[in-house]
Design an enzyme around this catalytic site. Structure first.
Site, PDB file in Angstrom:
ATOM      1  N   ASP A   1       0.985  -1.132   0.023  1.00 61.68           N
ATOM      2  CA  ASP A   1       0.073  -0.041  -0.025  1.00 61.68           C
ATOM      3  C   ASP A   1       0.802   1.219   0.036  1.00 61.68           C
ATOM      4  O   ASP A   1       2.191   1.320  -0.084  1.00 61.68           O
ATOM      5  CB  ASP A   1      -1.014   0.025   1.253  1.00 61.68           C
ATOM      6  CG  ASP A   1      -2.071   0.839   1.215  1.00 61.68           C
ATOM      7  OD1 ASP A   1      -2.033   1.465   0.311  1.00 61.68           O
ATOM      8  OD2 ASP A   1      -3.082   0.633   1.653  1.00 61.68           O
TER       9      ASP A   1
HETATM   10  C1  BGC Z   1      -5.048   3.237   0.502  1.00 59.52           C
HETATM   11  C2  BGC Z   1      -5.324   2.260  -0.657  1.00 59.52           C
HETATM   12  C3  BGC Z   1      -5.197   2.806  -2.015  1.00 59.52           C
HETATM   13  C4  BGC Z   1      -3.751   3.372  -2.304  1.00 59.52           C
HETATM   14  C5  BGC Z   1      -3.602   4.093  -3.505  1.00 59.52           C
HETATM   15  C6  BGC Z   1      -3.848   4.063   0.243  1.00 59.52           C
HETATM   16  O1  BGC Z   1      -3.649   5.302   1.036  1.00 59.52           O
HETATM   17  O2  BGC Z   1      -4.871   2.498   1.804  1.00 59.52           O
HETATM   18  O3  BGC Z   1      -6.564   1.608  -0.525  1.00 59.52           O
HETATM   19  O4  BGC Z   1      -5.594   1.808  -2.899  1.00 59.52           O
HETATM   20  O5  BGC Z   1      -3.813   4.422  -1.185  1.00 59.52           O
HETATM   21  O6  BGC Z   1      -4.529   5.248  -3.698  1.00 59.52           O
END
Ligand code: BGC
Length: 756
Positions: A281
């Site tokens: 993530d």
């Molecule tokens: C979130 C994810 C997301 C990623 C990309 C993160 O902060 O936890 O769910 O896919 O950002 O935008």
């Protein structure tokens, strides 16, 4: 000239055609053999582009990095034309011409937006769930995207957590069926089909268990609860063939998921057989240092890589490992494995054959926000809304007289899609006011509107609640707005109150401890209720909320959640009876925030008062019941369904055989309607403690007035089993099991089955 050289090195790459004569393996072997260490590391690098960032935006020269083979993919860049241009840099200007992956948070639709996932789950309609993902894929892939960071399958028992809006509620069985349906919808039968995209199941694992519902916090489920609750939907998505998995921010067994070998390799690959790639993530890799398990980004990168991470979102940690490899601090073999997985993903998506296959502007014009997609989204939004209360059949409303529409959610466009709608184009969506206006056109009914209140009294709190362009503050005083609302309400025969959370009050980093109706709106409702006129509350929320006062004082409540781009028409369809509500709660609604964490899947425990009320030396609170205000599985209809007695084909079952549980349902009302028939089980004695009641089957049926249908479930060891504590293997032990069928988790009929 550069093009020709590249074409000689890797036949076909930059020409956009994979060599016809090479097998898949030979093609990838051949490509890998041409790659330098730096180019291999580049494939593991996923920087962010575009306007949407969820963490700290980074200064970087992405185009130059792409030219230098240091980028494997990009995310949240919108538009076929922009993506084509960036892809061109990778394919024509980098040495090997390896195409990029383009990812996006396509969470509940692309430009045609479906209900937020929590709402979608309330449809209990797996065909609708799959269709929503299929349409999202059709639109996103026409606009350059081939990889979505969805489905989010984190089970959650805590309404304080803002991201409960992004998941499918509290139940692992239902969550698993939804996870499979989403993967099927996104990926279809063939990933190389230009209308399908790769799914990324997230956040692996246990993110929904964050302590106290506080965002990015730690989680503590033990192995037994992990296997029996939280892990099931991830496994279902993997079994359904999800091409990628996103590691969670949190720790598991005390080790951050992104650098957790037990999680990413022993469980995911060795036990579950996952073949795709794992992405971190946002900055999850470098956060190993924040967690205090590594002191440098390089250490973190090595730990993550060796744990089984293949792609690094935003940290730029893996891409910087060349020196570590040369100095022997990191194995080249692990990098080869990760790089190979990334190339395989691109291969499966058909990017080597045609790097521009997802950038077809003609297709974009045909499919994105097409009337057909919008009609599907409207239908599905209608299925996701839950009728909580409808005294004296106040709903559906007749299209006559004077209707006062009041509330801060009544006339706002950007809030309707709900949180996490990156590609939304709100200017194409209607407000509730416009939806009602259109529904009433030509009927003679009069629609009055006023805002009545802001979302919250405190402007600063409201600024947080309406960020990302959802701003809607009215600068008049609360008194002035309320006086106008009362004046308008007095002229009306019925009041529709469009109230609740603004869409950014749920979603990422939107944890809250006050989950009651926001203050300014509550006070307005109290004043409106004093007028003695019928009030329908159309309630917006991205989480389960406390609706005690509303339940006690208002005759009709529709839980609309956030229904996506077609919210307004879907609400009008239900209010005026074009659509009979059929949504059923997938999270129970609490009486008090202090009940969290809680779930209808209460594990058997000592000293439980089955009545749920106070008794000394019993597990309970002295000031609030154990029970929810509205139970899991609950929802009303404009018609009535009668359940006949439940039957079991046999009350004894050999462990390797099956029996059938059946019930006949009759539509005893006057309108066609859909009912969700729910099967629960309760294993009375097992080596590991099991819930009193857990969902293990459901069927959504539609009946004409007077029509009856028998619904049957096959009961066997697979349906009854659980992961037993010692081995964590799926097991069923002999003994008595309660088999229950009903309309929600609290209203069930039970027969006892003895398993031998
Ligand atoms: C979130 C994810 C997301 C990623 C990309 C993160 O902060 O936890 O769910 O896919 O950002 O935008």
């Amino acid at each position: 000239m550069a093009l020709m050289i590249v074409a000689l090195i890797v036949p076909g790459c930059t020409s956009g055609r994979k060599a016809e004569t090479l097998s898949d393996d030979a093609f990838l072997d051949n490509l890998m053999a041409q790659m330098t260490l730096e180019e291999k590391l580049g494939q593991l690098n996923l920087p962010v582009t575009g306007d949407i960032v969820t963490g700290a935006a980074r200064e970087s020269n992405v185009a130059e990095d792409i030219r230098n083979g240091k980028v494997g993919g990009l995310f949240n860049l919108k538009g076929a034309q922009a993506i084509r241009e960036v892809q061109r840099i990778a394919v024509e200007e980098s040495r090997l011409g390896i195409p990029l992956l383009f990812g996006m948070d396509v969470i509940h639709g692309y430009e045609t937006i479906f209900p937020i996932p929590l709402a979608l789950s309330c449809s209990w309609d797996m065909a609708a769930v799959e269709r929503s993902a299929q349409i999202a894929a059709a639109e996103a892939t026409a606009d350059g995207i081939c990889w979505t960071f969805s489905p989010m399958v984190d089970i959650c028992h805590d309404g304080r957590w803002g991201r409960i809006s992004e998941g499918s509620g509290e139940d692992p069985y239902l969550g698993s069926r939804i996870a499979e349906a989403m993967v099927r919808g996104y990926q279809g039968a063939d990933l190389a089909d230009p209308a399908t995209m790769m799914a990324c199941v997230k956040h692996f694992a246990l993110y929904g268990a964050v302590e106290a519902g506080r965002e990015y916090n730690n989680v503590y489920p033990d192995d037994f609860h992990m296997f029996n609750e939280y892990l099931q939907p991830y496994k279902a998505a993997v079994d359904a063939g999800a091409g990628s998995v996103m590691a969670a921010f949190n720790t598991v067994h005390g080790v951050p998921a992104t650098g957790n070998k037990w999680l990413l390799t022993d469980l995911l690959r060795d036990r579950w057989g996952f073949q795709g790639f794992v992405v971190s993530d946002y900055c999850g890799l470098e956060q190993l240092c924040d967690h205090g398990v590594c002191s440098t980004k390089e250490e973190a990168a090595i730990q993550c890589l060796e744990a089984g991470l293949d792609m690094d979102m935003v940290s730029a940690g893996l891409v910087a490992l060349a020196d570590a490899v040369r100095a022997g601090r990191c194995s080249q073999k692990t990098i080869d494995v990760a790089c190979r997985r990334m190339l395989e993903a691109k291969y499966k998506l058909g990017l080597f054959e045609d790097p521009y296959r997802y950038c077809d502007t003609t297709r974009r014009a045909q499919v994105v926000l097409s009337p057909e997609h919008r009609a599907e989204a409207r239908r599905i939004a209608g299925e996701s809304m839950v009728l909580l209360k409808n005294d004296n059949d106040l709903l559906p409303l007749r299209k006559q007289g004077t209707i006062a529409l009041i509330g801060p959610l009544a006339n706002t466009r950007p809030n309707m899609s709900g949180t996490w709608a990156v590609a939304a184009v709100p200017e194409h969506y209607k407000t509730i006011r416009e939806g009602l206006r259109d529904a009433l056109e030509g009927t003679g009914a009069k629609l009055l509107y006023t805002k009545g209140s802001n979302v919250l009294y405190d402007p600063q709190a409201e600024a947080i609640a309406t960020m990302f362009g959802r701003e809607m503050r009215d600068n008049r005083s609360a008194e002035e707005m309320r006086a106008e609302a009362l004046r308008i309400a007095r002229q009306a025969d019925v009041i529709i109150a469009a109230m609740g959370e603004a869409s950014e009050m749920s979603g990422e980093c939107s944890s809250r401890v006050n989950i009651e109706m926001p203050d300014a709106q509550h006070d307005l409702l109290v004043e409106l209720a004093k007028l003695g006129k019928p009030i329908v509350l159309v309630h917006f929320a991205g989480r389960p909320t406390v609706l005690n006062w509303e339940t006690d004082h208002l005759p009709a409540i529709l839980e609309a959640w956030f229904g996506g781009s077609e919210t307004a028409d879907a609400v009008a369809d239900i209010l005026f009876g074009e659509v009979n509500p059929s949504g059923r709660l997938t999270v129970q609604l609490p009486r008090h925030v202090g009940q969290y964490p809680f779930s209808y899947r209460q594990m058997r425990t000592s000293r439980l008062n089955p009545g749920g009320e106070f008794a000394k030396y019993i597990t309970c609170y002295s000031d609030v019941s154990n029970w929810p205000l509205y139970p899991f599985g609950y929802g009303l209809s404009y018609t009535t369904f009668e359940y006949g007695p439940m039957t079991l084909s046999n009350d004894q079952m050999a462990i390797d055989q099956s029996v059938t549980a059946s019930v006949t349902i009759t539509n005893t009302g006057k309108m066609r309607g859909s009912e969700v028939v729910q099967l629960y089980i309760g294993d009375r004695v097992a080596k590991g403690v099991r819930p009193y009641k857990e969902l293990r089957g459901f069927e959504r049926i539609t009946l004409e007035p007077g029509e009856s249908r028998e619904v049957s479930f096959t009961i066997d060891a697979d349906r009854l089993g659980y992961y037993e504590p010692a081995t964590l293997q799926w097991t069923l032990e002999p003994g008595e099991v309660e088999i229950m069928i009903g309309r929600n988790a609290r209203e069930t009929d039970m027969r006892l089955l003895t398993v031998q």
